[in-house]
Design an enzyme around this catalytic site. Structure first.
Site, PDB file in Angstrom:
ATOM      1  CB  SER A   1      31.629  31.002  23.438  1.00  3.37           C
ATOM      2  OG  SER A   1      31.528  30.122  24.522  1.00  3.37           O
TER       3      SER A   1
ATOM      4  CE1 TYR B   1      27.327  34.145  25.671  1.00  8.89           C
ATOM      5  CE2 TYR B   1      27.639  31.818  26.178  1.00  8.89           C
ATOM      6  CZ  TYR B   1      28.168  33.051  25.848  1.00  8.89           C
ATOM      7  OH  TYR B   1      29.518  33.195  25.687  1.00  8.89           O
TER       8      TYR B   1
ATOM      9  CE  LYS C   1      29.131  35.076  22.355  1.00  9.45           C
ATOM     10  NZ  LYS C   1      29.651  36.380  21.939  1.00  9.45           N
TER      11      LYS C   1
HETATM   12  C1  UD1 Z   1      29.910  29.283  30.305  1.00 13.40           C
HETATM   13  C2  UD1 Z   1      30.128  28.922  28.864  1.00 13.40           C
HETATM   14  C3  UD1 Z   1      30.992  29.953  28.211  1.00 13.40           C
HETATM   15  C4  UD1 Z   1      30.449  31.333  28.449  1.00 13.40           C
HETATM   16  C5  UD1 Z   1      30.378  31.604  29.923  1.00 13.40           C
HETATM   17  C6  UD1 Z   1      29.799  32.975  30.129  1.00 13.40           C
HETATM   18  C7  UD1 Z   1      30.205  26.544  28.379  1.00 13.40           C
HETATM   19  C8  UD1 Z   1      31.046  25.317  28.311  1.00 13.40           C
HETATM   20  N1  UD1 Z   1      30.825  27.643  28.756  1.00 13.40           N
HETATM   21  O1  UD1 Z   1      31.099  29.036  30.978  1.00 13.40           O
HETATM   22  O2  UD1 Z   1      31.027  29.716  26.840  1.00 13.40           O
HETATM   23  O3  UD1 Z   1      31.240  32.293  27.819  1.00 13.40           O
HETATM   24  O4  UD1 Z   1      29.518  30.628  30.508  1.00 13.40           O
HETATM   25  O5  UD1 Z   1      29.519  33.232  31.456  1.00 13.40           O
HETATM   26  O6  UD1 Z   1      29.034  26.545  28.096  1.00 13.40           O
HETATM   27  N2  UD1 Z   1      30.824  26.868  39.190  1.00 13.40           N
HETATM   28  C9  UD1 Z   1      30.582  26.434  40.477  1.00 13.40           C
HETATM   29  N3  UD1 Z   1      30.076  27.305  41.385  1.00 13.40           N
HETATM   30  C10 UD1 Z   1      29.802  28.609  41.075  1.00 13.40           C
HETATM   31  C11 UD1 Z   1      30.075  29.060  39.750  1.00 13.40           C
HETATM   32  C12 UD1 Z   1      30.569  28.150  38.833  1.00 13.40           C
HETATM   33  O7  UD1 Z   1      30.809  25.265  40.796  1.00 13.40           O
HETATM   34  O8  UD1 Z   1      29.340  29.354  41.948  1.00 13.40           O
HETATM   35  C13 UD1 Z   1      31.344  25.926  38.193  1.00 13.40           C
HETATM   36  C14 UD1 Z   1      30.424  25.718  37.001  1.00 13.40           C
HETATM   37  O9  UD1 Z   1      29.417  24.769  37.272  1.00 13.40           O
HETATM   38  C15 UD1 Z   1      31.414  25.288  35.941  1.00 13.40           C
HETATM   39  C16 UD1 Z   1      32.695  26.059  36.317  1.00 13.40           C
HETATM   40  O10 UD1 Z   1      32.528  26.446  37.675  1.00 13.40           O
HETATM   41  O11 UD1 Z   1      31.687  23.934  36.036  1.00 13.40           O
HETATM   42  C17 UD1 Z   1      32.891  27.306  35.479  1.00 13.40           C
HETATM   43  O12 UD1 Z   1      31.672  28.046  35.495  1.00 13.40           O
HETATM   44  P1  UD1 Z   1      31.527  29.480  34.847  1.00 13.40           P
HETATM   45  O13 UD1 Z   1      32.619  30.355  35.301  1.00 13.40           O
HETATM   46  O14 UD1 Z   1      30.120  29.927  35.069  1.00 13.40           O
HETATM   47  O15 UD1 Z   1      31.776  29.253  33.293  1.00 13.40           O
HETATM   48  P2  UD1 Z   1      31.129  28.167  32.296  1.00 13.40           P
HETATM   49  O16 UD1 Z   1      29.768  27.803  32.719  1.00 13.40           O
HETATM   50  O17 UD1 Z   1      32.116  27.093  32.068  1.00 13.40           O
END
Ligand code: UD1
Length: 343
Positions: free
Chosen positions: A126, A151, A155
């Protein structure tokens, strides 16, 4: 047909990879304990492929059960190892469970594979291994940083374990570590897709469930980041594109074309999009307004990260083809299909 064992093959990325493997002429064999997936995925695979896929409902950390699979199947050529827990927040609450499952299952696999002469491994890593990077985009040579969650640490540990095992004098293992960015979307047939159990942690299933009326509103986790519009930036890759990267990697390993016993590739689009851009693009793809509010930052979030995808293009010949708009349209189609079958 070349037989490939797919651990976690009933999961989100795993199931899409099973389809691509079968369509590329391989015989995928699934090992999955269904701890975070549903049996209905097998129906979706059958609907797409027109035949059943062999599935062993066992835990990948169970060495004897795994031995039995290799024995029964015979002639397994390679393994793609997806089986792992992946919820960042849960890993903070239950670190031991994450180390036991994610590290433990890799150790078991690495012990059992040589007993059956299996020497090719593709491992699901990841972009989380980069932590908060100093410069963007990140290349495979970008130094890893301390992980922000157990987590993420699993990795990093798994990557280190593969390197150490591969450096042993009698090593025969060849591994490709694929560092995924953010997979989204679903198969075009809408027969398989992301199936979060309970409230989704990830952005896109939360968006589609909000649009479908299952969640009241999306909360955007922070709007005061040092990014163009203040929201986090990520590299969103369509899950079928990501699945295809595994086929290229497996083929490279089986052809013994790898230049080293361990090779590492970023698998992303090479483009960063903000959370707000994802929301706006989803509105365009679905023709719906999304109910969302700005909220506080989520602890442990990386402000911005996206891939330099050059190495995968140059060495694997892998590039993505699906736009963010099409990826989100496929996620929406899948959400609607779920509603229709009452899932
Ligand atoms: C993270 C990890 C990734 C991992 C994944 C597993 C990092 C950079 N990435 O992804 O390696 O495989 O988790 O789940 O560490 N968001 C909102 N509102 C929400 C949900 C998400 O604003 O309700 C935003 C998050 O803050 C983030 C983006 O959407 O900025 C993507 O979030 P998400 O889909 O959870 O993935 P990551 O956190 O990037």
């Amino acid at each position: 047909m070349k037989k490939i064992l797919v651990t976690g093959g009933a999961g989100y990325i795993g199931s899409h990879t099973v389809v691509e493997l079968a369509q590329a002429g391989y015989e995928p064999v699934i090992v999955d304990n269904f701890s975070n997936s549903r049996k209905s995925v097998l129906d979706g695979l059958r609907a797409i492929l027109g035949h059943d896929v062999t599935c062993y409902p066992i835990d990948c950390g169970d060495a004897d059960a795994l031995r039995q699979v290799f024995k029964t199947e015979g002639n397994v050529q390679g393994v793609i190892h997806f089986a792992a827990f992946k919820a960042v927040g849960e890993s903070v609450a239950k670190p031991l469970m994450y180390f036991q499952n994610n590290v433990g299952s890799l150790l078991t696999l690495l012990k059992v594979m040589p007993e059956f002469g299996v020497e090719s491994l593709v491992f699901s890593s990841s972009c989380t291994v980069y932590g908060i990077p100093d410069a963007l985009p990140v290349t495979e040579a970008t130094p890893t940083k301390p992980a922000s969650s157990p987590y993420g640490r699993t990795k990093q540990m798994c990557e280190d374990i593969v390197h150490d095992v591969s450096a042993a004098p009698d090593n025969k293992l060849h591994t490709i570590l694929l560092r995924y960015f953010n997979p989204i979307g679903a198969h075009e047939s809408a027969q398989i897709g992301e199936l979060p159990l309970g409230v989704p942690n990830n952005l896109v299933p939360f968006i589609t469930q909000t649009a479908a009326g299952i969640r009241e509103k999306l909360t955007i986790n922070g709007s005061d980041y040092d990014t163009p519009d203040g929201t986090n930036v990520r590299d969103y890759i369509h899950v079928v594109d990501l699945a295809k990267a595994h086929i290229t990697a497996v083929q490279r390993l089986l052809d013994r074309k790898a230049s080293d016993v361990v090779e590492t590739f970023n698998v992303g689009t090479g483009h960063g999009n903000s959370v707000l851009e994802v929301v706006k693009t989803f509105e365009q793809a679905s023709g719906q307004k999304l109910n969302y509010v700005m909220g506080p930052r989520r602890p442990g979030d990386v402000p911005a990260i996206y891939a330099d995808a050059t190495k995968a293009a140059d060495v694997l010949g892998f590039t993505t083809t699906t736009s963010l708009l099409d990826s989100l349209a496929s996620a929406w189609k899948w959400q609607q299909a779920l509603k229709n079958v009452g899932n």
